[in-house]
Motif scaffolding. Structure first.
Motif, PDB file in Angstrom:
ATOM      1  N   LEU A  55      -3.887   5.893  -2.144  1.00  0.00           N
ATOM      2  CA  LEU A  55      -2.886   6.912  -2.425  1.00  0.00           C
ATOM      3  C   LEU A  55      -1.999   7.088  -1.029  1.00  0.00           C
ATOM      4  CD1 LEU A  55      -5.559   9.297  -3.240  1.00  0.00           C
ATOM      5  CD2 LEU A  55      -3.834   8.653  -5.020  1.00  0.00           C
TER       6      LEU A  55
ATOM      7  N   LEU B  84      -9.787  16.422   7.896  1.00  0.00           N
ATOM      8  CA  LEU B  84      -9.813  15.113   8.788  1.00  0.00           C
ATOM      9  C   LEU B  84      -8.204  14.970   8.966  1.00  0.00           C
ATOM     10  CD1 LEU B  84     -11.954  13.291   6.184  1.00  0.00           C
ATOM     11  CD2 LEU B  84     -12.806  13.696   8.554  1.00  0.00           C
ATOM     12  N   ARG B  85      -7.930  14.469   9.944  1.00  0.00           N
ATOM     13  CA  ARG B  85      -6.392  13.718  10.448  1.00  0.00           C
ATOM     14  C   ARG B  85      -6.759  12.346  10.288  1.00  0.00           C
ATOM     15  NH1 ARG B  85      -1.767  14.894  12.553  1.00  0.00           N
ATOM     16  NH2 ARG B  85      -2.162  17.381  13.047  1.00  0.00           N
ATOM     17  N   LEU B  86      -5.843  11.965   9.438  1.00  0.00           N
ATOM     18  CA  LEU B  86      -5.858  10.271   9.159  1.00  0.00           C
ATOM     19  C   LEU B  86      -4.739   9.632  10.238  1.00  0.00           C
ATOM     20  CD1 LEU B  86      -6.026  10.287   5.283  1.00  0.00           C
ATOM     21  CD2 LEU B  86      -7.758  10.270   7.097  1.00  0.00           C
TER      22      LEU B  86
ATOM     23  N   LEU C 146     -13.912   7.169   2.151  1.00  0.00           N
ATOM     24  CA  LEU C 146     -12.448   7.077   2.279  1.00  0.00           C
ATOM     25  C   LEU C 146     -12.272   6.088   3.471  1.00  0.00           C
ATOM     26  CD1 LEU C 146     -12.151  11.332   2.380  1.00  0.00           C
ATOM     27  CD2 LEU C 146     -11.723   9.579   0.497  1.00  0.00           C
TER      28      LEU C 146
ATOM     29  N   LEU D 162     -14.470  -0.209  -0.027  1.00  0.00           N
ATOM     30  CA  LEU D 162     -13.221  -0.334   0.779  1.00  0.00           C
ATOM     31  C   LEU D 162     -12.938  -1.663   1.345  1.00  0.00           C
ATOM     32  CD1 LEU D 162     -13.832   3.144   2.545  1.00  0.00           C
ATOM     33  CD2 LEU D 162     -12.658   2.579   0.834  1.00  0.00           C
TER      34      LEU D 162
ATOM     35  N   SER E  26      -2.641  -3.595   0.601  1.00  0.00           N
ATOM     36  CA  SER E  26      -4.116  -3.627  -0.039  1.00  0.00           C
ATOM     37  C   SER E  26      -4.534  -5.014  -0.913  1.00  0.00           C
ATOM     38  CB  SER E  26      -4.430  -2.431  -1.014  1.00  0.00           C
ATOM     39  OG  SER E  26      -4.529  -1.269  -0.327  1.00  0.00           O
TER      40      SER E  26
ATOM     41  N   MET F  50     -10.922  -3.743  -0.898  1.00  0.00           N
ATOM     42  CA  MET F  50      -9.469  -3.378  -0.689  1.00  0.00           C
ATOM     43  C   MET F  50      -8.809  -3.796   0.649  1.00  0.00           C
ATOM     44  SD  MET F  50      -8.861  -2.102  -3.712  1.00  0.00           S
ATOM     45  CE  MET F  50      -7.718  -1.022  -3.737  1.00  0.00           C
TER      46      MET F  50
ATOM     47  N   VAL G 257       1.030  -1.318   0.120  1.00  0.00           N
ATOM     48  CA  VAL G 257      -0.046   0.000  -0.025  1.00  0.00           C
ATOM     49  C   VAL G 257       1.103   1.228   0.097  1.00  0.00           C
ATOM     50  CG1 VAL G 257      -1.612   1.200   1.275  1.00  0.00           C
ATOM     51  CG2 VAL G 257      -1.895  -1.130   1.179  1.00  0.00           C
TER      52      VAL G 257
ATOM     53  N   PRO H 187      -0.758  13.328   6.876  1.00  0.00           N
ATOM     54  CA  PRO H 187      -2.098  12.629   7.262  1.00  0.00           C
ATOM     55  C   PRO H 187      -3.250  13.624   7.486  1.00  0.00           C
ATOM     56  CG  PRO H 187      -0.561  13.019   9.197  1.00  0.00           C
ATOM     57  CD  PRO H 187       0.269  13.537   8.117  1.00  0.00           C
ATOM     58  N   ARG H 188      -3.153  14.841   7.250  1.00  0.00           N
ATOM     59  CA  ARG H 188      -4.182  15.683   7.376  1.00  0.00           C
ATOM     60  C   ARG H 188      -4.816  16.008   5.996  1.00  0.00           C
ATOM     61  NH1 ARG H 188      -1.566  21.324   9.088  1.00  0.00           N
ATOM     62  NH2 ARG H 188      -0.449  20.586   7.270  1.00  0.00           N
ATOM     63  N   LEU H 189      -5.993  15.693   6.049  1.00  0.00           N
ATOM     64  CA  LEU H 189      -6.542  15.544   4.534  1.00  0.00           C
ATOM     65  C   LEU H 189      -7.866  16.508   4.368  1.00  0.00           C
ATOM     66  CD1 LEU H 189      -7.140  13.674   2.070  1.00  0.00           C
ATOM     67  CD2 LEU H 189      -9.105  12.411   3.318  1.00  0.00           C
TER      68      LEU H 189
ATOM     69  N   LEU I 142      -0.436   9.912   1.300  1.00  0.00           N
ATOM     70  CA  LEU I 142      -0.471  11.322   1.373  1.00  0.00           C
ATOM     71  C   LEU I 142       0.893  11.686   2.070  1.00  0.00           C
ATOM     72  CD1 LEU I 142      -3.860  11.690   2.766  1.00  0.00           C
ATOM     73  CD2 LEU I 142      -3.265  11.922   0.514  1.00  0.00           C
TER      74      LEU I 142
ATOM     75  N   ASP J  75      -3.133   7.081   9.464  1.00  0.00           N
ATOM     76  CA  ASP J  75      -1.960   6.595   8.605  1.00  0.00           C
ATOM     77  C   ASP J  75      -2.253   7.534   7.462  1.00  0.00           C
ATOM     78  OD1 ASP J  75      -1.172   4.868   6.485  1.00  0.00           O
ATOM     79  OD2 ASP J  75      -1.560   3.253   7.869  1.00  0.00           O
ATOM     80  N   PRO J  76      -1.072   7.848   6.821  1.00  0.00           N
ATOM     81  CA  PRO J  76      -1.196   8.679   5.537  1.00  0.00           C
ATOM     82  C   PRO J  76      -1.458   8.073   4.404  1.00  0.00           C
ATOM     83  CG  PRO J  76       1.269   8.110   6.053  1.00  0.00           C
ATOM     84  CD  PRO J  76       0.229   7.632   7.234  1.00  0.00           C
ATOM     85  N   ARG J  77      -1.755   6.452   4.373  1.00  0.00           N
ATOM     86  CA  ARG J  77      -2.187   5.917   3.274  1.00  0.00           C
ATOM     87  C   ARG J  77      -3.695   5.984   3.382  1.00  0.00           C
ATOM     88  NH1 ARG J  77      -0.068   0.038   4.826  1.00  0.00           N
ATOM     89  NH2 ARG J  77      -1.232   0.584   6.584  1.00  0.00           N
ATOM     90  N   LEU J  78      -4.267   6.382   2.203  1.00  0.00           N
ATOM     91  CA  LEU J  78      -5.610   6.718   1.843  1.00  0.00           C
ATOM     92  C   LEU J  78      -6.392   5.709   0.833  1.00  0.00           C
ATOM     93  CD1 LEU J  78      -8.057   8.731   2.460  1.00  0.00           C
ATOM     94  CD2 LEU J  78      -7.168  10.031   0.672  1.00  0.00           C
ATOM     95  N   VAL J  79      -7.448   4.898   1.237  1.00  0.00           N
ATOM     96  CA  VAL J  79      -8.117   4.323   0.129  1.00  0.00           C
ATOM     97  C   VAL J  79      -9.182   5.157  -0.306  1.00  0.00           C
ATOM     98  CG1 VAL J  79      -8.966   2.164  -0.216  1.00  0.00           C
ATOM     99  CG2 VAL J  79      -7.240   2.400   1.096  1.00  0.00           C
ATOM    100  N   ALA J  80      -9.803   5.391  -1.551  1.00  0.00           N
ATOM    101  CA  ALA J  80     -10.784   6.399  -1.830  1.00  0.00           C
ATOM    102  C   ALA J  80     -11.718   5.604  -2.973  1.00  0.00           C
ATOM    103  CB  ALA J  80     -10.346   7.717  -2.275  1.00  0.00           C
ATOM    104  N   THR J  81     -12.885   5.790  -2.830  1.00  0.00           N
ATOM    105  CA  THR J  81     -13.897   4.981  -4.065  1.00  0.00           C
ATOM    106  C   THR J  81     -15.040   6.157  -3.879  1.00  0.00           C
ATOM    107  OG1 THR J  81     -14.782   3.273  -4.790  1.00  0.00           O
ATOM    108  CG2 THR J  81     -15.077   3.624  -2.466  1.00  0.00           C
TER     109      THR J  81
ATOM    110  N   PRO K 217      -6.090   1.554   5.152  1.00  0.00           N
ATOM    111  CA  PRO K 217      -5.692   0.284   5.004  1.00  0.00           C
ATOM    112  C   PRO K 217      -5.665  -0.465   6.453  1.00  0.00           C
ATOM    113  CG  PRO K 217      -4.110   1.491   3.852  1.00  0.00           C
ATOM    114  CD  PRO K 217      -5.059   2.555   4.501  1.00  0.00           C
TER     115      PRO K 217
ATOM    116  N   ALA L 251      -8.999   3.197  -4.959  1.00  0.00           N
ATOM    117  CA  ALA L 251      -7.885   3.949  -5.198  1.00  0.00           C
ATOM    118  C   ALA L 251      -6.946   4.089  -3.961  1.00  0.00           C
ATOM    119  CB  ALA L 251      -7.770   5.354  -5.816  1.00  0.00           C
TER     120      ALA L 251
END
Lengths: 376, 376
Positions: free
Chosen positions: A71, B71-73, B182, B118, B190, B121, A58, A76-78, A73, B75-81, B185, A69
Motif C-alpha cells: 500500500l 508508528l512513524r514509517l 508490517l 515480508l 516489490s 516481497m 511499489v 508515513p504515520r500509521l 500511505l 517510507d509511506p510504502r507499507l507491506v502488510a501480511t 520495501p 499487500a
C-alpha cells in the motif's frame, strides 16, 4: 430463536462446504467480494496489473494473492490495531435466525470493533487485513457472508477509501475472524487515553448499554416487555451488527479533545482506564445518564442501570474536552475531570444511588480499594 | 514423545492459569516481554511518554495499552501480511517435550511465517501485531513463552528495528496466534509472483523438505534410521521453530530478481503459483535437487523425494533471475523459465522419473489438465 432455526456456519447435510469445494474455489469467491468492495469504496486504488517486466513499482496496492499487500500511505504515520472474534466466545450463530444474517453480522462486528479502535485514536481507516478460520464443514455462502459483512462495515461513513488489502484462510474447529485495521491520523496528534486534565469535561458520543441489553435478550437472560419492539431491534442490532460512528474520534480530536477511547468493555471500566492513563479522577454525573437508563428500562427495569454503566461493545466514544470548550455535535457531557493526588479512578458525582457501589465492586478494574478518597 | 511428556498449554492441576490470574496480570507479563524486546531490537523507538497536555504528537510509537499503536514509517510504502496458527491444525503441543519449548516454538513459528512473507516481497519488517487466543486453563508461563518466541523470531538477522507494536488477548477452546507483520520495501520495487520472463533462471535459497520430514517424524509417520541424528534435529527444528532467512528476499531483489515467493506450501505448488501469476512455464531441473533428496533419504528413502518437491513450511525463497545474472549468495539454480502459450504451469526437465507425474497429480494445484503441452 436459536433452537428452531440455528444459523450455524456448518451444515453437515449441506453441499458446498469449504472442504468439498477446496481452497481455490473459496478464495476466488472471497476475492470477488473483496474486489467489488475495493472498486466501490476505493475506486482510485487500482490493483497493480501483472507487469511485463521486473515487478511493479511499489506503491500501488497489490491485492490478495501475493505474499503480502503493498500500500502507499498518504502519511508515513500509521495507526494499527488487531482483534479476534471467536465463535462461542464472542458470538453464537444461534443469535441469528438465518445463516446469511449470522455470517454478515459476524463479519460486520469483527470489522466494526477494529474500525472503532482507529476512530478512537482520531484516525481514519485505510486498509483491513482479514485472517479467517473456518471449520471444514462451513458452507461457502457463510464464508462469503462474513467477508460481505466486513465489506459493509468498511463502507460506513468515515471509512471511505478503506480497502480490504488481503488476508489468510485457515481451518479450525470453530469460526474465528481476526482483523487488523490500518489507519492514518486525521490531525497532528492522536487521541490517547492519557492527556485528560483536571477541569476538562467528560463526554460521550453514541448510545450506551444497548449492546448489553441485546446480549441479555439473545442469551435468554431477560424477556423484554411488550411495546418496546423498535428499541429491542435497536439493541439486538447493537449487539449483532454494531455500526459505530467512525467519525466520532476525528471530530473529537478536531474539537480539541484531550483524551479518548471507545467504550468496548463498559463505561465504568473504560473510564477507569482513561483515568489511570491520565492520572486523574473522573467524576461521573449520574443524572446525565438517567434518561438513557430509564429508556432501556422499558426492556428490563432491573437491568438497565447495569447495562448503561457496565455493558460493553457499544463502541461509543468516551472523550475529555477542555472545560471551556463547546462539545462537538453528537457528544453529551456525562461528568468532569478532577485531580486525584496519585490515586486515579472513576467516582460518582451528583445523585449517588445505593446501587452504585455494588455495581462498581462487580466491575473489577473500576472498583479499586483506596481510590474512594481521590479527587473529591 | 507426546504421550509421556505432553507440553499442553493447559494444565488442569497447575496453578497460575490465565483464568486464575486475570487479564491484567497476563497483559502485564506479556508487556514485560514486549517492552524488553522493543528496547533491545529497536532502542531508538521509545514508547511515547504520558503527555502533560493534549495527547502526544503522532509519530512516536505508542505501545500496547491504547486502542491502537501509532508508528512513524520511514517510507509511506507499507507491506502488510497476516496469518493465523491454530493448535491441532498447525501444531500440536505433543510435538515438544516440555511446555516452555512448545510455547516458544509456537510463537517463533507464528512470527517466522509472517516475517518470511515480508522477506519474500523484498521488504524488511518494522512491526508485528499479535492477537493471542488462549484457553482459560492456559498457564501464564505458556502465554509468556509464546510472546518470547515471537520476540525471538523478530530479532533474527534482517529484522533489526522490528517492534511488537501491540495486540489483543482473548479466550478460546484452543491456542491460536494471529500475527500481522508490517514492513517497508527495501528497494524501488516489490518482489511479486508475477514478473518472471522466458529466459529467466529459477533459483531457490534455503533447504527444501526439512519441515515436511520433521512433521512426518513428529506425527509418527516415519521412524528415522539411526545415524542421522543431526539431520533429524535440523528437520525437527525446521518444523517446530523455523528460522527463515529474512534477508533472502531483499538480496534477491537487489540482484535483479524478476519474481519470487516463499515456499510455504511446497515447491511444486508454490512454483505453480509463480508460473500462473507470471503466465510462464517453469521447467524444473530435477537433477539439481538430487543431492537434497538423497540427503533426506537418510531419514526415509521412500519419502524424501516427496518431502523436497511437495513439502511445505520450509520458507525457502523461490525466485527468478535474468538468464545472464549471477545468482546472489545462498541461491542455487533449480530450473528455468520458458514461454507457455497461455497454459502456465510447472514442468519436469532433465531426468524425469516415473514418480514425477503421480506426485504432481497428488499436489492439486500443481497438476492441471492440459498444461502438459505447455512450454516444452
Amino acid at each position: 430463536m436459536s433452537e428452531t432455526r440455528p444459523a450455524d456456519p456448518a451444515d453437515p447435510e449441506g453441499a458446498d462446504t469449504v472442504q468439498q469445494l477446496g481452497e481455490d474455489v473459496v478464495l476466488a469467491a472471497l476475492r470477488e467480494v473483496i474486489d467489488a468492495h475495493n472498486a466501490h469504496n476505493a475506486p482510485d486504488a487500482h490493483r497493480a496489473p501483472a507487469p511485463p517486466g521486473r515487478g511493479v513499482p511499489v506503491g500501488m496496492p497489490v491485492g490478495p494473492g501475493d505474499d503480502a499487500a503493498v500500500l502507499r500511505l498518504e502519511d508515513p504515520r500509521l495507526v494499527a490495531t488487531t482483534d479476534t472474534m471467536s465463535q462461542d466466545q464472542d458470538f453464537r450463530p444461534g443469535w441469528w435466525a438465518y445463516p446469511a444474517e449470522a455470517a454478515h453480522g459476524v463479519g460486520t462486528k469483527a470489522a466494526a470493533q477494529n474500525l472503532s479502535d482507529l476512530s478512537a485514536m482520531g484516525a481514519r481507516p485505510v486498509a483491513l487485513l482479514v485472517s479467517l478460520t473456518l471449520p471444514p464443514q462451513t458452507r461457502l455462502d457463510w464464508a462469503v457472508g462474513v467477508m460481505s459483512g466486513i465489506a459493509a462495515a468498511a463502507t460506513a461513513p468515515g471509512a471511505a477509501g478503506c480497502v480490504i488489502a488481503g488476508g489468510d484462510l485457515g481451518s479450525g474447529d470453530v469460526v474465528s475472524v481476526t482483523i487488523t485495521a490500518l489507519g492514518t491520523p486525521t490531525g497532528a496528534r492522536s487521541l490517547l487515553r492519557s492527556g485528560a486534565r483536571p477541569g476538562d469535561q467528560l463526554a460521550v458520543c453514541g448510545p450506551l448499554g444497548r449492546a448489553a441489553a441485546g446480549l441479555a435478550v439473545l442469551e435468554g437472560e431477560v424477556s423484554p416487555a411488550r411495546g418496546a419492539e423498535s428499541l429491542l431491534e435497536a439493541c439486538l442490532d447493537a449487539q449483532r451488527r454494531p455500526a459505530p460512528d467512525l467519525t466520532a474520534g476525528p471530530r473529537a480530536l478536531a474539537s480539541g479533545a484531550t483524551a479518548g477511547l471507545d467504550v468496548s468493555d463498559g463505561l465504568l471500566r473504560d473510564a477507569d482506564r482513561l483515568a489511570r492513563a491520565s492520572e486523574v479522577a473522573l467524576v461521573l454525573e449520574e443524572q446525565s445518564l438517567a434518561e438513557e437508563i430509564t429508556a432501556l428500562g422499558r426492556l428490563d427495569a432491573h437491568s438497565s442501570r447495569g447495562w448503561v454503566l457496565g455493558g460493553g461493545e457499544d463502541y461509543a466514544l468516551l472523550a475529555t474536552f477542555p472545560g471551556e470548550a463547546d462539545l462537538p455535535e453528537g457528544f453529551r457531557r456525562i461528568g468532569e475531570v478532577r485531580s486525584c493526588d496519585g490515586a486515579p479512578g472513576v467516582f460518582a458525582g451528583g445523585t449517588v444511588s445505593a446501587g452504585w457501589d455494588s455495581l462498581r465492586q462487580g466491575e473489577g478494574p473500576a472498583s479499586r480499594s483506596g481510590s474512594q478518597s481521590c479527587g473529591k
